[in-house]
Motif scaffolding. Sequence first.
Motif, mmCIF file in Angstrom:
data_model
loop_
_atom_site.group_PDB
_atom_site.id
_atom_site.type_symbol
_atom_site.label_atom_id
_atom_site.label_comp_id
_atom_site.label_asym_id
_atom_site.label_seq_id
_atom_site.Cartn_x
_atom_site.Cartn_y
_atom_site.Cartn_z
ATOM 1 N N LEU A 242 0.849 -1.190 0.000
ATOM 2 C CA LEU A 242 0.000 0.000 0.000
ATOM 3 C C LEU A 242 0.885 1.240 0.000
ATOM 4 N N PHE A 243 0.575 2.190 -0.874
ATOM 5 C CA PHE A 243 1.252 3.486 -0.862
ATOM 6 C C PHE A 243 0.226 4.549 -0.465
ATOM 7 N N VAL A 244 0.586 5.329 0.542
ATOM 8 C CA VAL A 244 -0.299 6.363 1.072
ATOM 9 C C VAL A 244 0.375 7.710 0.911
ATOM 10 N N CYS A 245 -0.366 8.676 0.387
ATOM 11 C CA CYS A 245 0.155 10.031 0.296
ATOM 12 C C CYS A 245 -1.007 11.008 0.114
ATOM 13 N N THR A 246 -0.700 12.278 0.124
ATOM 14 C CA THR A 246 -1.680 13.327 -0.112
ATOM 15 C C THR A 246 -1.477 13.907 -1.503
ATOM 16 N N VAL A 247 -2.566 14.165 -2.207
ATOM 17 C CA VAL A 247 -2.505 14.800 -3.516
ATOM 18 C C VAL A 247 -3.512 15.946 -3.557
ATOM 19 N N LEU B 111 -10.198 15.624 1.820
ATOM 20 C CA LEU B 111 -9.547 16.305 2.940
ATOM 21 C C LEU B 111 -9.838 17.798 2.863
ATOM 22 N N ALA B 112 -9.383 18.513 3.864
ATOM 23 C CA ALA B 112 -9.547 19.963 3.884
ATOM 24 C C ALA B 112 -8.718 20.606 2.773
ATOM 25 N N GLU B 113 -9.085 21.811 2.409
ATOM 26 C CA GLU B 113 -8.357 22.618 1.432
ATOM 27 C C GLU B 113 -8.264 21.925 0.069
ATOM 28 N N ARG B 114 -9.336 21.236 -0.338
ATOM 29 C CA ARG B 114 -9.454 20.597 -1.646
ATOM 30 C C ARG B 114 -8.397 19.518 -1.887
ATOM 31 N N ARG B 115 -7.802 19.019 -0.846
ATOM 32 C CA ARG B 115 -6.825 17.940 -0.992
ATOM 33 C C ARG B 115 -7.527 16.593 -0.896
ATOM 34 N N CYS B 116 -6.792 15.537 -1.221
ATOM 35 C CA CYS B 116 -7.289 14.168 -1.086
ATOM 36 C C CYS B 116 -6.203 13.283 -0.492
ATOM 37 N N GLY B 117 -6.631 12.304 0.263
ATOM 38 C CA GLY B 117 -5.736 11.250 0.704
ATOM 39 C C GLY B 117 -5.795 10.109 -0.297
ATOM 40 N N LEU B 118 -4.675 9.812 -0.925
ATOM 41 C CA LEU B 118 -4.587 8.754 -1.926
ATOM 42 C C LEU B 118 -4.087 7.476 -1.267
ATOM 43 N N VAL B 119 -4.791 6.371 -1.519
ATOM 44 C CA VAL B 119 -4.402 5.058 -1.012
ATOM 45 C C VAL B 119 -4.310 4.138 -2.222
ATOM 46 N N LEU B 120 -3.101 3.790 -2.627
ATOM 47 C CA LEU B 120 -2.860 3.016 -3.844
ATOM 48 C C LEU B 120 -2.242 1.675 -3.489
ATOM 49 N N THR B 121 -2.883 0.590 -3.946
ATOM 50 C CA THR B 121 -2.377 -0.761 -3.711
ATOM 51 C C THR B 121 -1.745 -1.298 -4.989
ATOM 52 N N VAL B 122 -0.556 -1.884 -4.851
ATOM 53 C CA VAL B 122 0.122 -2.475 -6.012
ATOM 54 C C VAL B 122 0.593 -3.873 -5.638
ATOM 55 N N PRO B 123 0.773 -4.762 -6.622
ATOM 56 C CA PRO B 123 1.343 -6.074 -6.322
ATOM 57 C C PRO B 123 2.723 -5.933 -5.674
ATOM 58 N N ASP C 142 9.674 8.785 -9.757
ATOM 59 C CA ASP C 142 9.641 10.189 -9.370
ATOM 60 C C ASP C 142 8.182 10.629 -9.260
ATOM 61 N N ASP C 143 7.947 11.868 -8.834
ATOM 62 C CA ASP C 143 6.583 12.327 -8.609
ATOM 63 C C ASP C 143 5.731 12.228 -9.866
ATOM 64 N N ALA C 144 6.291 12.593 -11.007
ATOM 65 C CA ALA C 144 5.530 12.552 -12.255
ATOM 66 C C ALA C 144 5.135 11.121 -12.600
ATOM 67 N N GLY C 145 6.058 10.193 -12.425
ATOM 68 C CA GLY C 145 5.773 8.795 -12.717
ATOM 69 C C GLY C 145 4.727 8.219 -11.775
ATOM 70 N N PRO D 298 1.926 15.519 -5.319
ATOM 71 C CA PRO D 298 1.969 14.343 -4.446
ATOM 72 C C PRO D 298 2.865 14.585 -3.239
ATOM 73 N N GLY D 299 2.391 14.218 -2.067
ATOM 74 C CA GLY D 299 3.229 14.305 -0.878
ATOM 75 C C GLY D 299 4.170 13.115 -0.792
ATOM 76 N N ARG D 300 4.906 13.046 0.287
ATOM 77 C CA ARG D 300 5.836 11.937 0.475
ATOM 78 C C ARG D 300 5.062 10.630 0.566
#
Length: 408
Positions: free
Chosen positions: A195-200, A225-237, A248-251, A270-272
């Motif tokens: 799982l990758f978690v970050c703010t976008v 989230l507040a201020e038009r942000r979102c919490g992204l939760v991405l699952t990958v194999p 990198d951030d773009a990728g 994207p946040g960390r």
Amino acid sequence: MNDSAPFDANNNILIVGGGLVGASLAIALDAAGCRITLVEAAAPRADAQPSYDERNLALARATVNGLTAIGVWPLVAAQATPIRHIHVSRAGEFGSARLDATRHGVDALGWTLPARELGAGLLRRLDACTQLVRLAPASLVGLQQHPGGWRAQINTPQGEQYIDAALLVGADGTESFVRAQLGIEVETHDYQQTLFVCTVTPERDPAHRAWERFSDEGPIAMLPLAERRCGLVLTVPAEIADEVAALDDAGFLALAQQRFGWQLGRLQRPGRRHPYAIRRVAARQLISTRAVLVGNAAQTVHPIGAQGFNLGLRDALTLAELVADAHDPGAAALLDQYAARRAPDRAGTMAMSHDLVRFACMPQPWLAPFRSLALLAYDRVPPLQRALARRGMGFRGQPPRAVLERLP
């Protein structure tokens, strides 16, 4: 006290683990007038500055009711964002299910809140407790069983202490030391996912809407989230986790965009990223002699649906409710009642998260029409819609009374 002193539990309750669930339990027990000792591995610390990069919690409506009942929610509500709509779909398939708060007669189905904010609120509420003794930083290093309870050996910066307790509570997480010392075995399932978690920050305002979207590669969620942000939760194999971590951030944004779609326009800033290997760890039993497990020590579930803390808080509030009415907090009959009360909610929530991942993310094409029809049924058939909403809001089995109280 030393290890040779006469045993004197005096109805003391020892909670090992001062995380979100352990702290919530301590507060609820203190409000009921119980004597509690809370052992926390880390020294109390409330982060003063908000951060763009932080873990966000999705709190079910029942959870917010419970936090209100123990006096925590008023301390954190201003930092929370309501979830008024939920959209569930599967990439490349026609079915979807939508939940709307207004349709179910509530102002919100749940709320999102930075974990840091909830932790700070719990610390403030712990400071107001009158029956509570907090040892932090401190660690449990040994247990000795006595006829009336447990003697715990605690290491603190001031030296070794011994605490006698009529009830021992393991709230010390997935790798629970208490559970191991009690000899309680676990069932483990490795999902082979990371799982990758970050703010976008999306191009369009999420407008209090949350998304859960499934694919062959795993689920992706977007939380408002507040201020038009979102919490992204991405699952990958798991086999590509290192590759994703190296993007990198773009990728990374390109991958998230491809998996989520364009419902919110272009994803930006994207946040960390924080990776987590996903495992299900379930204790084979919740109780032992004058001992009980709560939260992740009892069960660590797949993060799909964000059920971990919500389920753990219902553990804590159910235990507090039973103990508040009891003469002996560690009595076998009380612990049997606790295990029976928690069984339907625990089994149902774990089965839901486990089966949903397997069914919704299986790559077999023949499943596609059945998945779509199931989502359409949940969207269109009122009894199924009500059941989905009720469970999504955290009302399953025999909930603790605290979660049924109205929000102010």
